[in-house]
Motif scaffolding. Structure first.
Motif, PDB file in Angstrom:
ATOM      1  N   LYS A 130       0.816  -1.214   0.000  1.00 49.08           N
ATOM      2  CA  LYS A 130       0.000   0.000   0.000  1.00 49.08           C
ATOM      3  C   LYS A 130       0.851   1.267   0.000  1.00 49.08           C
ATOM      4  N   LEU A 131       1.886   1.270   0.830  1.00 54.09           N
ATOM      5  CA  LEU A 131       2.722   2.461   0.914  1.00 54.09           C
ATOM      6  C   LEU A 131       3.500   2.680  -0.385  1.00 54.09           C
ATOM      7  N   HIS A 132       3.953   1.595  -0.968  1.00 43.49           N
ATOM      8  CA  HIS A 132       4.669   1.704  -2.242  1.00 43.49           C
ATOM      9  C   HIS A 132       3.742   2.207  -3.352  1.00 43.49           C
ATOM     10  N   LYS A 133       2.505   1.740  -3.355  1.00 46.00           N
ATOM     11  CA  LYS A 133       1.554   2.204  -4.374  1.00 46.00           C
ATOM     12  C   LYS A 133       1.294   3.694  -4.231  1.00 46.00           C
ATOM     13  N   ALA A 134       1.098   4.142  -2.977  1.00 45.54           N
ATOM     14  CA  ALA A 134       0.854   5.570  -2.747  1.00 45.54           C
ATOM     15  C   ALA A 134       2.062   6.397  -3.177  1.00 45.54           C
ATOM     16  N   THR A 135       3.242   5.878  -2.889  1.00 43.84           N
ATOM     17  CA  THR A 135       4.470   6.577  -3.293  1.00 43.84           C
ATOM     18  C   THR A 135       4.591   6.638  -4.806  1.00 43.84           C
ATOM     19  N   SER A 136       4.270   5.533  -5.475  1.00 43.98           N
ATOM     20  CA  SER A 136       4.477   5.444  -6.926  1.00 43.98           C
ATOM     21  C   SER A 136       3.555   6.358  -7.715  1.00 43.98           C
ATOM     22  N   VAL A 137       2.442   6.807  -7.109  1.00 47.55           N
ATOM     23  CA  VAL A 137       1.524   7.723  -7.798  1.00 47.55           C
ATOM     24  C   VAL A 137       1.558   9.124  -7.177  1.00 47.55           C
ATOM     25  N   ARG A 138       2.553   9.350  -6.325  1.00 44.98           N
ATOM     26  CA  ARG A 138       2.774  10.659  -5.700  1.00 44.98           C
ATOM     27  C   ARG A 138       1.581  11.119  -4.869  1.00 44.98           C
ATOM     28  N   ASP A 139       0.959  10.187  -4.166  1.00 45.45           N
ATOM     29  CA  ASP A 139      -0.170  10.509  -3.293  1.00 45.45           C
ATOM     30  C   ASP A 139       0.382  10.810  -1.897  1.00 45.45           C
TER      31      ASP A 139
ATOM     32  N   ASN B 207      10.194   1.927   5.982  1.00 48.24           N
ATOM     33  CA  ASN B 207      11.339   1.192   5.423  1.00 48.24           C
ATOM     34  C   ASN B 207      10.956  -0.180   4.873  1.00 48.24           C
ATOM     35  N   ASP B 208       9.659  -0.458   4.803  1.00 50.36           N
ATOM     36  CA  ASP B 208       9.218  -1.733   4.232  1.00 50.36           C
ATOM     37  C   ASP B 208       9.696  -1.866   2.789  1.00 50.36           C
ATOM     38  N   VAL B 209      10.003  -3.085   2.387  1.00 50.43           N
ATOM     39  CA  VAL B 209      10.397  -3.332   0.998  1.00 50.43           C
ATOM     40  C   VAL B 209       9.264  -4.054   0.277  1.00 50.43           C
ATOM     41  N   ASP B 210       9.183  -3.821  -1.034  1.00 55.78           N
ATOM     42  CA  ASP B 210       8.181  -4.526  -1.826  1.00 55.78           C
ATOM     43  C   ASP B 210       8.735  -5.882  -2.254  1.00 55.78           C
ATOM     44  N   LYS B 211       8.061  -6.556  -3.156  1.00 58.70           N
ATOM     45  CA  LYS B 211       8.459  -7.921  -3.518  1.00 58.70           C
ATOM     46  C   LYS B 211       9.790  -7.999  -4.255  1.00 58.70           C
ATOM     47  N   VAL B 212      10.271  -6.868  -4.748  1.00 59.20           N
ATOM     48  CA  VAL B 212      11.585  -6.860  -5.394  1.00 59.20           C
ATOM     49  C   VAL B 212      12.573  -5.982  -4.608  1.00 59.20           C
ATOM     50  N   LYS B 213      12.323  -5.857  -3.308  1.00 65.35           N
ATOM     51  CA  LYS B 213      13.256  -5.263  -2.345  1.00 65.35           C
ATOM     52  C   LYS B 213      13.460  -3.759  -2.494  1.00 65.35           C
ATOM     53  N   ARG B 214      12.458  -3.053  -2.983  1.00 65.39           N
ATOM     54  CA  ARG B 214      12.562  -1.601  -3.082  1.00 65.39           C
ATOM     55  C   ARG B 214      11.818  -0.946  -1.933  1.00 65.39           C
ATOM     56  N   THR B 215      12.420   0.056  -1.317  1.00 63.63           N
ATOM     57  CA  THR B 215      11.732   0.827  -0.296  1.00 63.63           C
ATOM     58  C   THR B 215      10.921   1.939  -0.973  1.00 63.63           C
ATOM     59  N   PRO B 216      10.000   2.559  -0.232  1.00 62.18           N
ATOM     60  CA  PRO B 216       9.305   3.718  -0.802  1.00 62.18           C
ATOM     61  C   PRO B 216      10.282   4.810  -1.261  1.00 62.18           C
ATOM     62  N   LEU B 217      11.393   4.965  -0.546  1.00 61.04           N
ATOM     63  CA  LEU B 217      12.367   5.984  -0.938  1.00 61.04           C
ATOM     64  C   LEU B 217      12.991   5.656  -2.292  1.00 61.04           C
ATOM     65  N   HIS B 218      13.249   4.390  -2.552  1.00 62.79           N
ATOM     66  CA  HIS B 218      13.745   3.997  -3.873  1.00 62.79           C
ATOM     67  C   HIS B 218      12.784   4.469  -4.966  1.00 62.79           C
ATOM     68  N   LEU B 219      11.511   4.192  -4.775  1.00 64.08           N
ATOM     69  CA  LEU B 219      10.521   4.538  -5.800  1.00 64.08           C
ATOM     70  C   LEU B 219      10.397   6.043  -5.967  1.00 64.08           C
ATOM     71  N   ALA B 220      10.404   6.772  -4.850  1.00 64.44           N
ATOM     72  CA  ALA B 220      10.279   8.230  -4.926  1.00 64.44           C
ATOM     73  C   ALA B 220      11.477   8.841  -5.644  1.00 64.44           C
ATOM     74  N   CYS B 221      12.666   8.311  -5.383  1.00 64.52           N
ATOM     75  CA  CYS B 221      13.875   8.846  -6.027  1.00 64.52           C
ATOM     76  C   CYS B 221      13.899   8.536  -7.521  1.00 64.52           C
ATOM     77  N   ALA B 222      13.448   7.352  -7.886  1.00 67.18           N
ATOM     78  CA  ALA B 222      13.481   6.950  -9.289  1.00 67.18           C
ATOM     79  C   ALA B 222      12.401   7.648 -10.108  1.00 67.18           C
ATOM     80  N   ASN B 223      11.248   7.926  -9.474  1.00 66.19           N
ATOM     81  CA  ASN B 223      10.122   8.495 -10.207  1.00 66.19           C
ATOM     82  C   ASN B 223      10.129  10.017 -10.238  1.00 66.19           C
TER      83      ASN B 223
END
Length: 229
Positions: free
Chosen positions: A46-55, A71-87
């Protein structure tokens, strides 16, 4: 160094240039704004999804409930911070950093959020991470530092900030390439000059014992580094 490039160009134009060794992968992916993550709903919490759409509101809500660890990781070991930095979401990056998220966790390819930000050529986020204590010495699965990705992406401003934070300018990846040698493969005179002006060793060699001149001679005219998966 310009003499090295000039000599290399003459070698390419001569009949014997066909005898030069073929250019090899240098162990670093091509950097750029299109180097972000592939996102699939089935991989994201849930947190990763919210991060990935900038909610941002949803991110704040989930953290407030304390049912989602920042600091939770998704199924491929990415934290929300990883996604926010990449997107490219500065507000989410700032929120996570202000909430004291861990800055140096690694994704499935051993890339930290800093490495990912530099790979995607997002200087603003790399700056935020460095200023809050991200470790610029950490390496990915191919032993590339963030400085290798800065060299691959031809970004002197990011490279300068990394050097200011004491990144090792002579760090070698699994192929033995230093950031200087990567810049040579890119045929980018400005980046090569930048590394030399900052003390890079022109006599450094890759794992095949090729030094700067030999690499310059063997590079393709376009100087484009082939990405690896």
């Amino acid at each position: 160094m310009k003499k090295i490039f000039s000599f290399a160009q003459k070698k390419r134009q001569s009949p014997s240039s066909s005898l030069a060794s073929p250019r090899r992968d240098c162990g670093v992916r091509a950097s750029g704004r299109n180097a972000g993550y592939l996102l699939r709903d089935k991989d994201l919490g849930k947190l990763h999804k919210a991060t990935s759409v900038r909610d941002v509101a949803k991110v704040q809500y989930l953290l407030l409930l304390r049912k989602q660890d920042l600091n939770d990781v998704d199924k491929v070991k990415r934290t929300p911070l990883h996604l926010a930095c990449a997107n490219g979401y500065p507000d989410v990056v700032s929120l996570l950093v202000e909430r004291k998220c861990k800055l140096n966790l690694c994704d499935g390819d051993s890339r930290t959020p800093l490495i990912k930000a530099v790979e995607c050529q997002l200087e603003e986020y790399a700056t935020i991470l460095l200023e809050h204590g991200s470790d610029a010495h950490l390496v990915d699965a191919n032993n590339n530092t963030a400085l290798h990705y800065a060299a691959s992406g031809l970004n002197k401003d990011i490279a300068a900030k990394l050097l200011k934070h004491k990144t090792n300018i002579e760090a070698k990846n699994k192929e033995g390439y230093t950031p200087l040698l990567l810049a040579i493969t890119e045929n980018n005179h400005d980046m090569v000059d930048f590394f030399l002006e900052n003390g890079a060793d022109v006599n450094a060699s890759d794992k095949s014992k090729r030094r700067a001149l030999m690499i310059a001679v063997s590079c393709e005219p376009t100087g484009i580094v082939s990405p690896i998966s």
